[in-house]
Scaffold this motif. Structure first.
Motif, mmCIF file in Angstrom:
data_model
loop_
_atom_site.group_PDB
_atom_site.id
_atom_site.type_symbol
_atom_site.label_atom_id
_atom_site.label_comp_id
_atom_site.label_asym_id
_atom_site.label_seq_id
_atom_site.Cartn_x
_atom_site.Cartn_y
_atom_site.Cartn_z
ATOM 1 N N PHE A 131 -4.173 22.907 78.440
ATOM 2 C CA PHE A 131 -3.349 23.736 79.315
ATOM 3 C C PHE A 131 -4.089 24.024 80.605
ATOM 4 C CE2 PHE A 131 -5.309 28.015 78.908
ATOM 5 C CZ PHE A 131 -6.190 27.782 77.870
ATOM 6 N N PHE A 132 -3.320 24.383 81.650
ATOM 7 C CA PHE A 132 -3.906 24.786 82.932
ATOM 8 C C PHE A 132 -3.991 26.308 82.902
ATOM 9 C CE2 PHE A 132 -3.260 25.666 87.637
ATOM 10 C CZ PHE A 132 -4.527 25.263 88.007
ATOM 11 N N ALA A 133 -5.219 26.853 83.011
ATOM 12 C CA ALA A 133 -5.430 28.275 82.709
ATOM 13 C C ALA A 133 -4.779 29.267 83.687
ATOM 14 C CB ALA A 133 -6.918 28.552 82.554
ATOM 15 N N PRO A 134 -4.877 29.089 85.012
ATOM 16 C CA PRO A 134 -4.258 30.105 85.876
ATOM 17 C C PRO A 134 -2.753 30.197 85.609
ATOM 18 C CG PRO A 134 -5.723 28.690 87.147
ATOM 19 C CD PRO A 134 -5.577 28.068 85.799
ATOM 20 N N ASP A 135 -2.277 31.414 85.386
ATOM 21 C CA ASP A 135 -0.867 31.586 84.995
ATOM 22 C C ASP A 135 -0.241 32.791 85.696
ATOM 23 O OD1 ASP A 135 -2.470 33.376 83.629
ATOM 24 O OD2 ASP A 135 -1.338 33.277 81.762
ATOM 25 N N PRO A 136 -0.099 32.721 87.025
ATOM 26 C CA PRO A 136 0.508 33.850 87.722
ATOM 27 C C PRO A 136 1.903 34.147 87.177
ATOM 28 C CG PRO A 136 0.255 31.946 89.191
ATOM 29 C CD PRO A 136 -0.417 31.600 87.910
ATOM 30 N N SER A 137 2.361 35.381 87.398
ATOM 31 C CA SER A 137 3.669 35.776 86.867
ATOM 32 C C SER A 137 4.782 34.860 87.373
ATOM 33 C CB SER A 137 3.982 37.207 87.268
ATOM 34 O OG SER A 137 3.103 38.073 86.623
ATOM 35 N N SER A 138 4.574 34.280 88.558
ATOM 36 C CA SER A 138 5.593 33.403 89.137
ATOM 37 C C SER A 138 5.456 31.965 88.637
ATOM 38 C CB SER A 138 5.459 33.417 90.660
ATOM 39 O OG SER A 138 4.134 33.055 91.014
ATOM 40 N N GLN A 139 4.748 31.759 87.513
ATOM 41 C CA GLN A 139 4.387 30.395 87.131
ATOM 42 C C GLN A 139 5.572 29.467 86.853
ATOM 43 O OE1 GLN A 139 3.098 31.390 82.550
ATOM 44 N NE2 GLN A 139 2.124 29.713 83.535
ATOM 45 N N LYS A 140 6.748 30.029 86.639
ATOM 46 C CA LYS A 140 7.906 29.157 86.437
ATOM 47 C C LYS A 140 8.342 28.505 87.742
ATOM 48 C CE LYS A 140 10.177 31.205 82.456
ATOM 49 N NZ LYS A 140 11.229 32.106 82.012
ATOM 50 N N ALA A 141 7.919 29.092 88.865
ATOM 51 C CA ALA A 141 8.355 28.583 90.167
ATOM 52 C C ALA A 141 7.204 28.166 91.074
ATOM 53 C CB ALA A 141 9.174 29.668 90.883
ATOM 54 N N PRO A 265 15.153 47.612 77.134
ATOM 55 C CA PRO A 265 16.605 47.422 76.997
ATOM 56 C C PRO A 265 17.057 46.031 77.451
ATOM 57 C CG PRO A 265 16.092 49.488 78.123
ATOM 58 C CD PRO A 265 14.829 48.711 78.051
ATOM 59 N N ALA A 266 16.296 45.421 78.347
ATOM 60 C CA ALA A 266 16.710 44.117 78.873
ATOM 61 C C ALA A 266 16.312 42.968 77.949
ATOM 62 C CB ALA A 266 16.098 43.911 80.265
ATOM 63 N N TYR A 267 15.119 43.032 77.379
ATOM 64 C CA TYR A 267 14.606 41.863 76.644
ATOM 65 C C TYR A 267 14.302 42.136 75.163
ATOM 66 C CZ TYR A 267 14.316 40.146 81.370
ATOM 67 O OH TYR A 267 14.644 39.773 82.646
ATOM 68 N N GLU A 317 7.454 35.601 67.612
ATOM 69 C CA GLU A 317 7.210 37.021 67.893
ATOM 70 C C GLU A 317 6.189 37.179 69.031
ATOM 71 O OE1 GLU A 317 6.227 39.215 64.351
ATOM 72 O OE2 GLU A 317 6.114 41.101 65.456
ATOM 73 N N GLN A 318 5.196 36.287 69.044
ATOM 74 C CA GLN A 318 4.219 36.307 70.151
ATOM 75 C C GLN A 318 4.943 36.097 71.475
ATOM 76 O OE1 GLN A 318 1.183 33.340 69.504
ATOM 77 N NE2 GLN A 318 0.178 34.517 67.892
ATOM 78 N N GLU A 319 5.835 35.138 71.446
ATOM 79 C CA GLU A 319 6.569 34.793 72.670
ATOM 80 C C GLU A 319 7.427 35.967 73.145
ATOM 81 O OE1 GLU A 319 9.545 31.262 73.775
ATOM 82 O OE2 GLU A 319 7.913 30.707 72.424
ATOM 83 N N LEU A 320 8.012 36.666 72.180
ATOM 84 C CA LEU A 320 8.866 37.799 72.531
ATOM 85 C C LEU A 320 8.037 38.930 73.150
ATOM 86 C CD1 LEU A 320 11.799 38.761 72.421
ATOM 87 C CD2 LEU A 320 11.307 39.793 70.197
ATOM 88 N N LEU A 321 6.858 39.197 72.559
ATOM 89 C CA LEU A 321 5.992 40.240 73.126
ATOM 90 C C LEU A 321 5.590 39.876 74.554
ATOM 91 C CD1 LEU A 321 3.593 41.245 70.176
ATOM 92 C CD2 LEU A 321 5.403 42.625 71.204
ATOM 93 N N TRP A 322 5.313 38.591 74.764
ATOM 94 C CA TRP A 322 4.938 38.137 76.100
ATOM 95 C C TRP A 322 6.126 38.149 77.061
ATOM 96 C CZ3 TRP A 322 0.936 38.145 78.919
ATOM 97 C CH2 TRP A 322 -0.338 37.982 78.379
ATOM 98 N N LYS A 323 7.302 37.899 76.515
ATOM 99 C CA LYS A 323 8.479 37.826 77.379
ATOM 100 C C LYS A 323 8.666 39.150 78.126
ATOM 101 C CE LYS A 323 13.341 36.523 77.402
ATOM 102 N NZ LYS A 323 14.523 36.245 76.599
ATOM 103 N N GLY A 324 8.456 40.247 77.402
ATOM 104 C CA GLY A 324 8.594 41.556 78.029
ATOM 105 C C GLY A 324 7.654 41.693 79.216
ATOM 106 N N ARG A 325 6.437 41.228 79.046
ATOM 107 C CA ARG A 325 5.446 41.329 80.125
ATOM 108 C C ARG A 325 5.816 40.401 81.290
ATOM 109 N NH1 ARG A 325 3.379 41.105 84.085
ATOM 110 N NH2 ARG A 325 1.196 41.101 84.700
ATOM 111 N N MET A 327 8.617 39.105 82.122
ATOM 112 C CA MET A 327 9.896 39.359 82.796
ATOM 113 C C MET A 327 9.947 40.777 83.378
ATOM 114 S SD MET A 327 11.266 36.466 82.515
ATOM 115 C CE MET A 327 12.926 36.751 83.128
ATOM 116 N N ALA A 328 8.820 41.467 83.357
ATOM 117 C CA ALA A 328 8.824 42.873 83.778
ATOM 118 C C ALA A 328 9.344 43.043 85.211
ATOM 119 C CB ALA A 328 7.423 43.462 83.643
#
Lengths: 486, 418
Positions: A131-141, A265-267, A317-325, A327-328
């Motif tokens: 994997f490529f380690a740097p993962d800014p919050s905008s990493q999808k874009a 409430p969102a995620y 479940e890991q993914e869900l915990l991360w999703k909240g962070r 998508m904050a």
């Protein structure tokens, strides 16, 4: 400048479809992800979309000939105004240079073009155990080229380091159009480490057209834990205790009550709605290592006053915990129409104090401020919530921002941990640097780009642009040698 | 104070021992004659690295700038003056269960500033990186006397250009570092080293490459070879139980490495320290060259080099297969610099591999360049040198031979002065 002639020549390089110059087409290039008000928007002369290094070089040479500045741009997710063209220059948008040219699983490297999207790189090499380690919050874009320009971070930089730690070589178009390949310092490489100075230079020294990145081996085991706390202070103390105990988690993120209210409430990530703060802790390594670290962290969280501690039992479940962070920021729309996302860093031992000060600022300026940030690094991201339509709101957040930045600097902190200075924080540089410090930085700009053609008027505050520093430099040299300038 | 010391076989005309950045700046600003320049020294453990210098007008001994400036263990950061001995820094960190995972040669002599300026990195580079990865700030004095700093005491910082990282490995050619801020890491709970019997050199390199690709948590792995034989050393460090499990797995799955011996804890650390000291020891009759490539090509590179260096019987190869690098120790009498370059070209290694001659007898280096600096980067490096040190007052000739003497800015400077 003969604008028509310039545009015509640009089209001979990038083709008709590779040059945008109509007002409507340029609208999107007037902005990046920064807050209008904190950063002035500006319409570029044109935006070009090259598909090769040769085209980038030709555009840079042409712009040089016409005296037009050039500004490199990736996905435009930057938060400090770095990709906004000052002085009506040409935007060189690198999004069409988006090929992964080579993946080398034995040496754990990939050669990519700058327009490759951060997350897509990790996804594409994941099946090969990397994997490529740097993962800014905008990493999808956001793009790897943008990550290089800003020296981007992200949650996993706590363990793995920021972008500069993962760049092994760069192909660069220099301000005069020259193309060169540069290796980062490593065994057998001599001379100056130009990669070290180019990464994080915010497009002011050159345009990166190929990037050799280091890929990390995927860890054997990953655990994700969520610890909830009754007060922000307890959560901050827990961060200090974890780090102080010699544990280096892969990431250690904090979210406050306001963030939880927006996210849950969102995620439905499973964050306790009554918590004042939660810590999201990820540990990775071999199975035995991760088991030991997890047990230690659970114990420290308890000792630090955690009201609950939960470990994800499955990858989902890991993914869900991360999703909240992750998508904050998107969830903040539930609380207010606009937000101003800050990015400052303080020494980790000053976190508690700094968070209290942020709370004081929130009270003083009657602003809701949400905190969602890289606690393990001391990298704060206070989000000031506001409504642009309300008269006085923008002015109020700008005043509060000023106070916030000054406070973080007074804690021994710095202006930006991962968003960069751009034009957003130019005016604050003198808070942390002396005139000499800034003159030395201007010297770097002068060495690469004496005519200030690449992303001009960024990072360095007024009074420290090339021309001004050159004059000071000349004066000093003249005095030393007893020459009196005419 | 005059210290009787030769630098690379040359006695300096004078020695100064400044105690602050201001004093360094004053010395530099007082230099007027064209021929005057300064050679900065720390622990003097790497003085035979670099191009040979003819005369040393001023040696600047920086060991007076010693001491820890700021250390908050819970922040995992330290600010330390450049002349502080490496061993002193490590002792201070160790007392708080922290460290910097680099095996610095002769740590009682080597200075922190010297480690940064030379960019020293040992075999733990493979897993733990180098000091550049830990460098978060620096104070320095440029060649023109300007006193400045960059970075800070926080672990993430993108506020302005990364000058500290530019100074890393620049051999004092741009500025003299007066202090550095470093990230530190928690000390490992436990360590152990697995040592092999005598094994076949060529196979050992390939086998160790395979090991480092399958076991990412190995801290360091080396193959030290001479002739057809070699010995392998594998360093494991971390939490006690996980490294025991790793040890078992390596013994089970990589039996061909014949790792029959092991050293524990302090004995293990000492073994690596001795190896590091040996590698950095300059011998008058030997040339030491560091070659860098990649893990996948190091085996082939060694094969080609050894074929062409056949006859240099006591050539030694200290290989770090996981980083794709090797340090060659060759008898200086067996080949001169021109012959070495011929070997390099004949082996067809100029494409992907690079080298630095980091030690050679003075005569061997005279009249030749020890750094392989790409031609197309010389002008930009020259322009940086011009900004930091326009009159070439620092380490003249050691890193640079003949950089472009005028950059575009230089011309403008001259025009505006006259």
């Amino acid at each position: 400048m003969d604008r028509d002639a310039f545009l015509a020549e640009l089209k001979t390089i990038c083709g008709d479809r590779g040059v945008l110059h109509q007002a409507a087409d340029l609208l999107v290039y007037e902005y990046d992800g920064s807050v209008d008000g904190a950063v002035d928007t500006e319409r570029p002369l044109a935006a070009v979309l090259p598909t090769s290094t040769e085209q980038v070089s030709a555009v840079v040479r042409l712009a040089y000939r016409y005296g037009a500045p050039v500004v490199a741009r990736g996905a435009g997710t930057g938060l400090s105004g770095g990709a906004v063209a000052r002085g009506g220059g040409v935007i060189i948008a690198l999004t069409r240079m988006d090929r992964t040219l080579r993946v080398d699983p034995v040496n754990r490297t990939a050669l990519v073009e700058p327009g490759v999207i951060n997350l897509e790189l990790s996804q594409s090499v994941g099946p090969q155990g990397m994997f490529f380690a740097p993962d800014p919050s905008s990493q999808k874009a956001c793009t790897i080229g943008g990550n290089v320009a800003e020296n981007s971070g992200g949650p996993h930089c706590l363990k793995y380091g920021v972008t500069t730690n993962h760049i092994l070589g760069l192909e660069v178009v220099l301000p005069d159009g020259t193309v060169t390949w540069i290796d980062a310092h490593g065994p057998g490489v001599g001379g100056l480490d130009l990669v070290a100075i180019l990464v994080g230079s915010e497009g002011m020294l050159g345009i990166v057209t190929k990037i050799l990145v280091r890929l990390m081996p995927s860890p054997e085991s990953v655990h994700v834990h969520l610890a909830a706390f009754g007060t922000m202070d307890d959560a901050a103390v827990c961060v200090t205790n974890v780090i102080g105990a010699g544990i280096l988690p892969a990431s250690l993120e904090m979210m406050d009550q306001l963030t939880i209210k927006a996210v849950e409430p969102a995620y439905h990530a499973g964050y306790p709605m009554d918590a004042a703060a939660v810590l999201l802790v990820e540990v990775d390594g071999t199975g035995a290592e991760v088991d030991e670290m997890s047990a230690q962290i659970e114990r420290i969280a308890g000792e630090s006053g955690a009201t609950s501690f939960r470990s994800a039992q499955s990858a989902a479940e890991q993914e869900l915990l991360w999703k909240g962070r992750k998508m904050a920021l998107a969830a903040m729309g539930r609380l207010a129409p606009n937000y101003y996302l800050h990015d400052t860093v303080v020494p980790r031992t000053r976190l508690t104090e700094t968070l209290r000060a942020v709370n004081d600022i929130s009270q003083e300026f009657r602003l809701d401020i949400a905190n969602v940030f890289h606690a393990g690094d001391g990298n704060l991201h206070p989000l000031m919530l506001f409504d642009r339509r309300k008269s006085g709101d923008v002015e109020r957040i700008l005043e509060a921002s000023h106070e916030l930045i000054k406070t973080c600097v007074s804690m021994g902190g710095t202006l930006s941990g991962e968003h960069g200075i751009g034009s957003e924080k130019q005016g604050y540089m003198e808070l942390i640097y002396t005139g000499e410090d800034l003159a030395a930085m201007a010297g770097i700009k002068l060495a690469f780009d004496p005519r200030e053609r690449m992303n001009p008027e960024k990072v360095l505050p007024k009074g420290y642009m090339c021309g001004e520093v050159r004059a000071l430099h000349n004066q000093a040299m003249a005095q030393k040698h007893g020459i009196h300038p005419m | 104070m005059i210290v009787e010391q030769c630098i690379d076989g040359v006695a300096p005309d004078s020695v100064v021992s400044p105690a602050s950045g201001r004093e360094i700046s004053d010395v530099l600003q007082q230099l007027r004659e064209d021929a005057a320049w300064v050679l900065p020294t720390g622990g003097s453990t790497a003085l035979t690295t670099g191009n040979a210098v003819g005369r040393v007008p001023v040696q600047m001994d920086l060991t007076g700038l010693a001491g820890i400036l700021e250390y908050e263990p819970a922040d995992l950061t330290v600010s330390v003056r450049a002349g502080t001995r490496w061993s002193e820094l490590i002792a201070t960190l160790s007392a708080n269960g922290q460290t910097i995972p680099i095996d610095v040669p002769f740590p009682e002599k080597a200075t922190v500033g010297g480690v940064v300026a030379t960019g020293w990195a040992g075999p733990r580079r493979m897993r733990d990186g180098t000091i550049k990865d830990l460098l978060i700030g620096a104070s320095y004095v440029r060649g023109d006397g300007l006193i400045a700093k960059a970075g800070g005491m926080v672990v993430k910082n993108v506020s302005g250009f990364e000058i500290p990282r530019l100074l890393h490995g620049s051999y004092g050619s741009l500025a003299m570092i007066t202090s550095v801020n470093l990230k530190v890491i928690p000390s490992h709970e436990s360590e152990l080293t697995l040592l092999s019997e005598r094994v076949l050199f060529r196979e050992a390199v390939d086998d160790v490459v395979r090991l480092t690709r399958s076991e990412a948590t190995v801290a360091a792995a080396v193959v030290d070879g001479s002739g057809d034989d070699a010995e392998i050393a594998i360093r494991l460090s971390g939490r006690a139980r996980p490294i025991r499990e790793l040890e078992d797995r390596i013994r089970l799955e990589h039996g061909q490495l014949q790792l029959s011996n092991s050293l524990e804890e302090a004995d293990s650390a000492q073994w690596w320290q001795r190896r590091s000291d040996t590698l950095a020891t300059a011998h008058d009759d030997r040339v030491m060259i560091e070659v860098g490539s990649t893990p996948s090509s190091i085996g082939n590179l060694l094969k080609r080099l050894r074929e062409r260096l056949y006859g240099a019987d006591d050539a030694k190869y200290d290989v770090s297969p996981g980083t794709g690098s090797v340090t060659l120790a060759l008898p200086a009498a067996a080949l001169d610099h021109a012959s070495w370059q011929q070997v390099w070209e004949q082996a067809g290694l100029s494409g992907g591999a690079r080298y630095v001659v980091f030690h050679a007898p003075r005569a061997w280096r005279s009249g030749s360049q020890v750094w392989s600096i790409p031609e197309d980067q010389r002008s930009i490096m020259g322009a940086l040198k011009h900004q930091f040190d326009p009159e070439h007052r620092l380490n003249r000739g050691r890193l640079w031979d003949s950089l472009p003497s005028t950059s575009p800015t230089d011309l403008e400077t001259m025009e505006s002065i006259t």
